[in-house]
Design a protein around this motif. Sequence first.
Motif, PDB file in Angstrom:
ATOM      1  N   GLY A 171       0.048  -2.474  -5.010  1.00  0.00           N
ATOM      2  CA  GLY A 171       0.979  -2.410  -3.894  1.00  0.00           C
ATOM      3  C   GLY A 171       2.390  -2.768  -4.337  1.00  0.00           C
ATOM      4  N   TRP A 216       1.313   2.816   1.534  1.00  0.00           N
ATOM      5  CA  TRP A 216       1.001   1.624   0.750  1.00  0.00           C
ATOM      6  C   TRP A 216      -0.509   1.462   0.611  1.00  0.00           C
ATOM      7  CZ3 TRP A 216      -0.476  -3.384   3.114  1.00  0.00           C
ATOM      8  CH2 TRP A 216      -0.585  -4.382   2.158  1.00  0.00           C
ATOM      9  N   TYR A 264       3.899   0.130  -5.981  1.00  0.00           N
ATOM     10  CA  TYR A 264       4.352   1.084  -4.973  1.00  0.00           C
ATOM     11  C   TYR A 264       5.710   0.680  -4.416  1.00  0.00           C
ATOM     12  CZ  TYR A 264       4.798   3.562  -0.611  1.00  0.00           C
ATOM     13  OH  TYR A 264       5.290   4.318   0.411  1.00  0.00           O
TER      14      TYR A 264
END
Lengths: 40, 241, 228
Positions: free
Chosen positions: C95, C216, C98
């Motif tokens: 995450g 996400w 990202y």
Amino acid sequence: MTGLQFAIVAYTLSTIALFGYATRVWLGFRSFARRQGGDA
Amino acid sequence: MKLMKNTLITAYWLTTVALFIFALVLVFTWTPTESTMGDVQKIFYLHFPVAINTFLACLVNFIASLAYLWTRRRKYDDLAVASATVGVLLCTIVLMTGMIWGKSAWGEWWTWSPRLTFSLLLWLLYASYLMVRPSIESTTRRALVAAVYGVVAFLDVPLVWLSVRLMPDIHPNTIALEPKMWLTVAAFALPVTMLSFGLIFSRYALYRRENDRVEARQQEEEFNETADAAATLYHQGGLTS
Amino acid sequence: MMRTLRQLRTLVAKDLRLEARTRQTVGLVVVMAILIVTVLGLGLGPQQLASGFAAPAVLWVAYLFAGVLCFEKTMACERHDGALAALLLAPVDRGVIYFAKLISNLILIAAIAIVVTPVALVLFGFDLSAAPGAFVVTVGVSMIGFAAIGTLFSAAVNSTGVRGGPLAMVIFPISLPLVLASTHMLIKCFRDGEPITQTALAILIAFALIYLVVSWLVFEMILAPGSE
């Protein structure tokens, strides 16, 4: 063109599209069966 | 067993065709003409069930995409493509009948009204799904990208709906229908739903047959390669020891 | 929390340093965006240009194409020499990767927008003086949503070695609701002189948030090992 004529055109085109695609899938099965040599 | 299955499939399709013809006859002979819009309103009886089935096809695509992401099994990808194809086909019919209606009712083939725009965007969303797929070579990668796209695209649908509502509306919102008219809608809803699900599942079945063969061949090749490598190793080992 | 922030800063700094040293993306994309604006201006002709309300649409076309190129470039550098594999081996949450990519993309696209927007505004005679803040907020929020989707799919599509066309084909349809909503808000604000309502802005922010959260969540699956 009258409303009825428009409606008939719409129904004809839709029917052709729906059953045309059905025929295409069916022909797909047929040609698959032919490639397999008979038994589908 | 196989014979029975084939008979059932034939019966399913014959029923669908018969019901469809019955509904067609109903629309043009039995259903009363709508008072304000006239004969062109007859398009609604097909337009509405097809629109509903477009959403159902997209829903199937969403579920299949999620199932693929979850299990990574090829068959869910096949189901997703089949439902997207049928969804695009149905959406095309919705657009087409809608445009013909619009030409007759408002004198324009196209107006940027919320629902027309919505159908167009929906069509674009799933047409791109189908168009992007062939450009990705690796099958697993293609299935993965398609599944992610399928999930995001379906979640995008309510957003499209919200955003088009910002536009001015001329679409008939509530249509007062007589009982006979509702019966006609129902008479079309049945064969159209049968047709779309029949199409999704037969396309899926065809993909399964084709891909089963491909997968079997791939497995066979892999097996042969492994066997060859093992044989080479064995002989080398035999020579050295 | 501090750790995550530090990781984010490191990753973003890496991308920006790379861009600062090679200076490939921003220059190319800025020129291309100005080219798009010019071509559209020539195509529309003086009559349509007079009102100035073609500007939001033209700007969006430029942003969309520039954005796609940008997302592609920032991900492409990870594909060279197995950089992505190394990045995935680092003890960093997916995450975070990202969000780092998203922030780098946003910074790049903002840099491009800062150059392209004034050019388009001048060429199309679009008057911002009534509500410059509203313009910046609307475009900014939509950009976040657009970049969220773009970052997700640049990771998915680019890893296949396919460039250009498919990425745009994937991102454009998905981000159409954002474009539609924000152009409508801009037109309403500047043509009709109505202030941007809280509801309209809330819708736009909700869009951006949905795109962010979904991307996400899905991003981890795309980069998961064994997906190749």
